[in-house]
Design a protein around this motif. Structure first.
Motif, mmCIF file in Angstrom:
data_model
loop_
_atom_site.group_PDB
_atom_site.id
_atom_site.type_symbol
_atom_site.label_atom_id
_atom_site.label_comp_id
_atom_site.label_asym_id
_atom_site.label_seq_id
_atom_site.Cartn_x
_atom_site.Cartn_y
_atom_site.Cartn_z
ATOM 1 N N ASN A 2 0.851 -1.190 0.000
ATOM 2 C CA ASN A 2 0.000 0.000 0.000
ATOM 3 C C ASN A 2 0.889 1.243 0.000
ATOM 4 O O ASN A 2 1.820 1.355 0.785
ATOM 5 C CB ASN A 2 -0.898 -0.016 1.236
ATOM 6 N N MET A 3 0.616 2.206 -0.867
ATOM 7 C CA MET A 3 1.477 3.381 -1.046
ATOM 8 C C MET A 3 0.841 4.670 -0.538
ATOM 9 O O MET A 3 1.244 5.759 -0.927
ATOM 10 C CB MET A 3 1.831 3.538 -2.528
ATOM 11 N N SER A 4 -0.152 4.560 0.320
ATOM 12 C CA SER A 4 -0.838 5.758 0.801
ATOM 13 C C SER A 4 -0.149 6.357 2.029
ATOM 14 O O SER A 4 0.551 5.660 2.770
ATOM 15 C CB SER A 4 -2.295 5.438 1.137
ATOM 16 N N ILE A 5 -0.335 7.654 2.204
ATOM 17 C CA ILE A 5 0.126 8.378 3.389
ATOM 18 C C ILE A 5 -1.005 9.327 3.784
ATOM 19 O O ILE A 5 -1.494 10.099 2.946
ATOM 20 C CB ILE A 5 1.410 9.184 3.116
ATOM 21 N N GLY A 11 -7.203 16.234 7.438
ATOM 22 C CA GLY A 11 -8.075 15.913 6.314
ATOM 23 C C GLY A 11 -7.324 15.667 5.020
ATOM 24 O O GLY A 11 -7.873 15.860 3.934
ATOM 25 N N ILE A 12 -6.049 15.234 5.125
ATOM 26 C CA ILE A 12 -5.230 14.989 3.941
ATOM 27 C C ILE A 12 -5.041 13.482 3.768
ATOM 28 O O ILE A 12 -4.504 12.809 4.651
ATOM 29 C CB ILE A 12 -3.852 15.672 4.065
ATOM 30 N N TYR A 13 -5.480 12.954 2.620
ATOM 31 C CA TYR A 13 -5.375 11.523 2.331
ATOM 32 C C TYR A 13 -4.734 11.361 0.950
ATOM 33 O O TYR A 13 -5.348 11.696 -0.070
ATOM 34 C CB TYR A 13 -6.749 10.862 2.368
ATOM 35 N N LEU A 14 -3.497 10.905 0.930
ATOM 36 C CA LEU A 14 -2.755 10.720 -0.311
ATOM 37 C C LEU A 14 -2.763 9.221 -0.647
ATOM 38 O O LEU A 14 -2.088 8.429 0.005
ATOM 39 C CB LEU A 14 -1.320 11.235 -0.147
ATOM 40 N N ASP A 15 -3.529 8.850 -1.662
ATOM 41 C CA ASP A 15 -3.728 7.436 -1.973
ATOM 42 C C ASP A 15 -2.492 6.748 -2.533
ATOM 43 O O ASP A 15 -2.294 5.544 -2.325
ATOM 44 C CB ASP A 15 -4.883 7.277 -2.973
ATOM 45 N N LEU A 167 0.996 5.698 8.275
ATOM 46 C CA LEU A 167 1.792 4.985 7.279
ATOM 47 C C LEU A 167 1.418 3.498 7.306
ATOM 48 O O LEU A 167 1.259 2.927 8.387
ATOM 49 C CB LEU A 167 3.288 5.126 7.574
ATOM 50 N N PRO A 168 1.313 2.854 6.142
ATOM 51 C CA PRO A 168 1.038 1.411 6.124
ATOM 52 C C PRO A 168 2.187 0.649 6.786
ATOM 53 O O PRO A 168 3.362 0.975 6.566
ATOM 54 C CB PRO A 168 0.949 1.085 4.625
ATOM 55 N N GLY A 190 -8.840 -2.889 5.488
ATOM 56 C CA GLY A 190 -8.052 -4.113 5.518
ATOM 57 C C GLY A 190 -6.545 -3.902 5.579
ATOM 58 O O GLY A 190 -5.780 -4.864 5.570
ATOM 59 N N VAL A 191 -6.106 -2.638 5.644
ATOM 60 C CA VAL A 191 -4.669 -2.329 5.680
ATOM 61 C C VAL A 191 -4.296 -1.809 7.067
ATOM 62 O O VAL A 191 -4.979 -0.935 7.618
ATOM 63 C CB VAL A 191 -4.307 -1.263 4.615
ATOM 64 N N GLU A 192 -3.206 -2.327 7.636
ATOM 65 C CA GLU A 192 -2.732 -1.878 8.947
ATOM 66 C C GLU A 192 -1.902 -0.606 8.803
ATOM 67 O O GLU A 192 -0.975 -0.544 7.988
ATOM 68 C CB GLU A 192 -1.883 -2.967 9.607
ATOM 69 N N PHE A 193 -2.237 0.404 9.617
ATOM 70 C CA PHE A 193 -1.516 1.674 9.603
ATOM 71 C C PHE A 193 -0.962 1.978 10.997
ATOM 72 O O PHE A 193 -1.641 1.745 12.007
ATOM 73 C CB PHE A 193 -2.437 2.830 9.204
#
Length: 283
Positions: A2-5, A11-15, A167-168, A190-193
């Motif tokens: 997963n490459m999101s931050i 309110g910032i979600y970078l996929d 961070l993932p 389903g992704v652990e952060f």
């Protein structure tokens, strides 16, 4: 992977935040691009200051180029030296810097020493030269820290503060995940952060404030070398508390204290003593 931050409280979600781009078949890491861009901006600022004060900007350009080259090597040597337990078992990784592993203090130490040697050879007053060159350092550093952002490194422990960064788990080095982070792991789709202090951002903002202060001071300084001392003390002051938040600290062998935190505290003390001495001398 997963490459999101995410910065949930902002309110910032970078996929998708990639780590590199491919140009003509060659993969180029954003880490290197950001650092190179920061160096370029620093060179431009120093050259402009040299021209403003009637100094030889050709000398500064040459000195900066040499100092940067030596500084990068020094930054890697410093990092490897204080991570020797790992690199002694993985010697091939010593030359692999695409995933990070450059210590700023190593770069500063080697770079400044190189600049001093160049100045000595050309018979340039060292205090004036260091005042001129040091204004480029916080500019390069505030840009360079964003290389840590793309690499998902140089973060702090768990926080639920305003600037908390998610961070993932599978995108970071597992040895940098603390027990406290594991206790607060969040599962999103389903992704652990993990949720951490974005210390790269703290230091970048600190360097921006320091840069603005140095640009003011260099026009109002009372003695040669004052700007350089202010840089060392100012950067050290910020690094003392920021380093204490990080989970990837380089430790002094046998002592276990963060080497950058100890060095930063020492620089603050030296800066204060130098200023006290200079003002007392003038009186």
């Amino acid at each position: 992977m997963n490459m999101s931050i995410n910065f949930p409280h902002l309110g910032i979600y970078l996929d998708h935040v990639g780590k590199s781009i491919t140009v003509f078949g060659f993969e180029i890491a954003y880490y290197g691009i950001v650092i190179a861009f920061g160096m370029l901006l620093a060179v431009c600022l120093i050259s402009a200051e040299a021209k403003r004060t009637g100094q030889d900007d050709d000398f500064y350009f040459t000195t900066i180029m040499i100092s940067i080259a030596v500084g990068v090597v020094g930054a890697r040597i410093y990092y490897v030296a204080f991570s020797w337990d790992y690199y002694s078992q993985n010697p091939a990784e010593i030359f692999h810097i695409r995933n990070g592993g450059l210590a700023i203090y190593g770069g500063i130490i080697f770079g400044v020493l190189t600049a001093c040697i160049c100045g000595k050879i050309k018979k340039v007053r060292l205090s004036t030269m260091l005042d001129t060159m040091c204004i480029g350092l916080p500019l390069g550093q505030l840009m360079g820290r964003w290389g840590n952002f793309f690499n998902r490194e140089a973060f702090g422990d768990y926080t639920d503060g305003l600037f908390a960064m998610q961070l993932p788990v599978d995108a970071v080095r597992q040895n940098e995940i603390t027990q406290k982070m594991w206790e607060h792991v969040q599962v999103i789709d389903g992704v652990e952060f993990i949720q951490v202090h974005p210390t790269f951002l703290y230091e970048s903002l600190w360097n921006l404030a320091l840069l603005l202060f140095l640009l003011w001071l260099i026009r109002h300084k009372k003695w040669e070398g004052q700007v350089f001392m202010a840089y060392l003390g100012g950067y050290g002051l910020g690094r003392v508390w920021i380093e204490g938040l990080r989970t990837d600290q380089l430790l002094l062998p046998g002592i276990g204290l963060p080497v950058s935190q100890v060095l930063s505290a020492a620089l603050v003390i030296v800066c204060v003593l130098c200023n006290v001495y200079q003002y007392a001398k003038k009186k």
